[in-house]
Design an enzyme around this catalytic site. Structure first.
Site, PDB file in Angstrom:
ATOM      1  N   LYS A  96      35.523 -21.550 -27.351  1.00 35.16           N
ATOM      2  CA  LYS A  96      34.730 -20.354 -27.683  1.00 35.16           C
ATOM      3  C   LYS A  96      34.188 -19.699 -26.410  1.00 35.16           C
ATOM      4  O   LYS A  96      34.163 -18.474 -26.295  1.00 35.16           O
ATOM      5  CB  LYS A  96      33.594 -20.763 -28.637  1.00 35.16           C
ATOM      6  CG  LYS A  96      32.557 -19.672 -28.916  1.00 35.16           C
ATOM      7  CD  LYS A  96      32.857 -18.899 -30.187  1.00 35.16           C
ATOM      8  CE  LYS A  96      32.023 -17.659 -30.402  1.00 35.16           C
ATOM      9  NZ  LYS A  96      30.646 -17.848 -30.734  1.00 35.16           N
ATOM     10  N   ARG A 143      19.945  -3.098 -26.960  1.00 33.43           N
ATOM     11  CA  ARG A 143      18.548  -3.270 -27.403  1.00 33.43           C
ATOM     12  C   ARG A 143      17.607  -3.474 -26.213  1.00 33.43           C
ATOM     13  O   ARG A 143      16.419  -3.732 -26.395  1.00 33.43           O
ATOM     14  CB  ARG A 143      18.439  -4.470 -28.352  1.00 33.43           C
ATOM     15  CG  ARG A 143      19.120  -4.214 -29.689  1.00 33.43           C
ATOM     16  CD  ARG A 143      19.247  -5.474 -30.522  1.00 33.43           C
ATOM     17  NE  ARG A 143      17.985  -5.957 -31.010  1.00 33.43           N
ATOM     18  CZ  ARG A 143      17.750  -7.220 -31.380  1.00 33.43           C
ATOM     19  NH1 ARG A 143      18.697  -8.125 -31.294  1.00 33.43           N
ATOM     20  NH2 ARG A 143      16.581  -7.571 -31.834  1.00 33.43           N
ATOM     21  N   GLY A 168      17.167 -14.469 -35.184  1.00 36.29           N
ATOM     22  CA  GLY A 168      17.969 -13.298 -34.814  1.00 36.29           C
ATOM     23  C   GLY A 168      18.984 -13.088 -35.933  1.00 36.29           C
ATOM     24  O   GLY A 168      18.721 -13.419 -37.099  1.00 36.29           O
TER      25      GLY A 168
HETATM   26  O1  KPL Z   1      31.898 -13.979 -30.191  1.00 36.33           O
HETATM   27  C1  KPL Z   1      31.859 -12.815 -29.931  1.00 36.33           C
HETATM   28  C2  KPL Z   1      30.528 -12.248 -29.634  1.00 36.33           C
HETATM   29  O2  KPL Z   1      30.284 -11.100 -29.922  1.00 36.33           O
HETATM   30  O3  KPL Z   1      29.686 -12.997 -29.102  1.00 36.33           O
HETATM   31  C3  KPL Z   1      33.116 -12.003 -29.920  1.00 36.33           C
HETATM   32  C4  KPL Z   1      34.298 -12.928 -29.915  1.00 36.33           C
HETATM   33  C5  KPL Z   1      33.217 -11.109 -28.712  1.00 36.33           C
HETATM   34  C6  KPL Z   1      33.231 -11.160 -31.177  1.00 36.33           C
HETATM   35  O4  KPL Z   1      32.356 -10.097 -31.189  1.00 36.33           O
END
Ligand code: KPL
Length: 312
Positions: free
Chosen positions: A187, A264, A9
């Site tokens: 995260k 998508r 990806g």
């Molecule tokens: O990690 C992200 C994601 O898109 O998965 C963020 C923090 C929202 C940044 O786009």
């Protein structure tokens, strides 16, 4: 070095491009359309990095593959199948997950064990990546920004240090942590606050900087913080809130990964993010009304999950 990147990806392709440009022998395993395009025209990266490279590509992993290390970049719902396929095709070797969400380690262990690897945990390294990457279309990746990459091992493992020196050698700044699970929680909390809101409202990250979506993101962040604390990973709220809005400002024009999937028509990673938060919260008897509501809304909209690379 000979490397397999399983899951071409956005992130997998971009890492493959960096490694191939530096002269490593990279095999990118991905969807047929992407693979065919790269075979014909090469893999084009644009944005803060510009290059066209020609890594080896395949839409399935052949038995007897001799690569020395594996990077796993499939969507979270593919993790177990992908790992079963990898372990059937290759003998045990270092494998790094560069994925979102919770539960990848457990899914990797299940898949790798089912495919025949013994004590897979010793070979597994986990990574937390915060780069802006968009899969623009077959053969074409946008590298919007280089954030941080943190890698870590589980107890007894040593694979992460090998991946860290590999990445440093090709110009990918990499940090090593002794507490990768804490980095993953950090995260996940950010993703649980931001991604579902952007996907539900179909907005770029910038929209979450202001009300009313700002309030929604904060409510989700607070619930995720309760769960991480109950799981033994407490974080000060002000610190995570600051980080959330810093990331949103830095990625203001980005479509979140979950929004990209929705647009998508692909399944999202809602299960590994909000679903995993809900499941763990329930185990601790926590009430998470905001997470539950947005989880149900996104689940109701999404197509069924299908393996995306090197089908098992
Ligand atoms: O990690 C992200 C994601 O898109 O998965 C963020 C923090 C929202 C940044 O786009």
């Amino acid at each position: 070095m000979r490397l397999v990147i399983f899951g071409a990806g956005g992130v997998g392709s971009l890492f493959g491009a960096f490694l191939a440009r530096a002269g490593h022998d990279v095999l990118l395993v991905g969807r047929k359309e992407h693979v065919q395009w790269i075979e014909r025209d090469g893999l084009r990266v644009e944005g803060v990095t510009n290059m066209t490279v020609r890594p080896r590509v395949a839409s399935a992993l052949r038995a007897g593959e001799r690569a020395t290390m594996v990077i796993l970049t499939v969507k979270t719902y593919d993790t177990e199948n992908a790992c079963r396929t990898i372990a059937r095709a290759m003998s045990s070797r270092p494998i790094l997950s560069l994925q979102n969400g919770l539960g990848n380690l457990e899914a990797m262990e299940r898949g790798l064990s089912a495919g025949g690897w013994t004590t897979p945990r010793l070979n597994v390294a986990l990574g937390v990546l915060s780069w802006g990457v968009t899969f623009q279309g077959p053969g074409h990746i946008l590298h919007a920004g280089t954030g941080s990459l943190v890698l870590g091992d589980l107890s007894g493992g040593r694979a992460a240090k090998r991946f860290a020196s590999l990445f440093e050698g090709v110009g990918i700044p990499t940090q090593y942590t002794d507490d990768i699970v804490r980095a993953i929680w950090r995260k996940v909390i950010i993703n649980a606050a931001a991604n579902p809101v952007t996907a539900d409202h179909r907005v770029i990250n910038e929209e979450l900087l202001n009300e009313p979506l700002r309030g929604q993101a904060i409510a989700l962040m607070r619930e995720a913080l309760e769960v991480s604390a109950a799981e033994g990973y407490p974080f000060p709220e002000h610190e995570i809130e600051e980080e959330l809005f810093r990331v949103l400002r830095q990625t203001a024009q980005n479509r979140s990964s979950m929004l990209q999937d929705v647009l998508r028509g692909r399944p999202t990673e809602i299960e590994a993010i909000s679903g995993a938060i809900l499941e763990r919260g329930q185990r601790h008897g926590l009430k998470l009304p905001y997470t539950e509501r947005i989880y149900r809304r996104l689940k109701a909209k999404q197509p069924p999950t299908v393996p995306s690379a090197g089908k098992a």
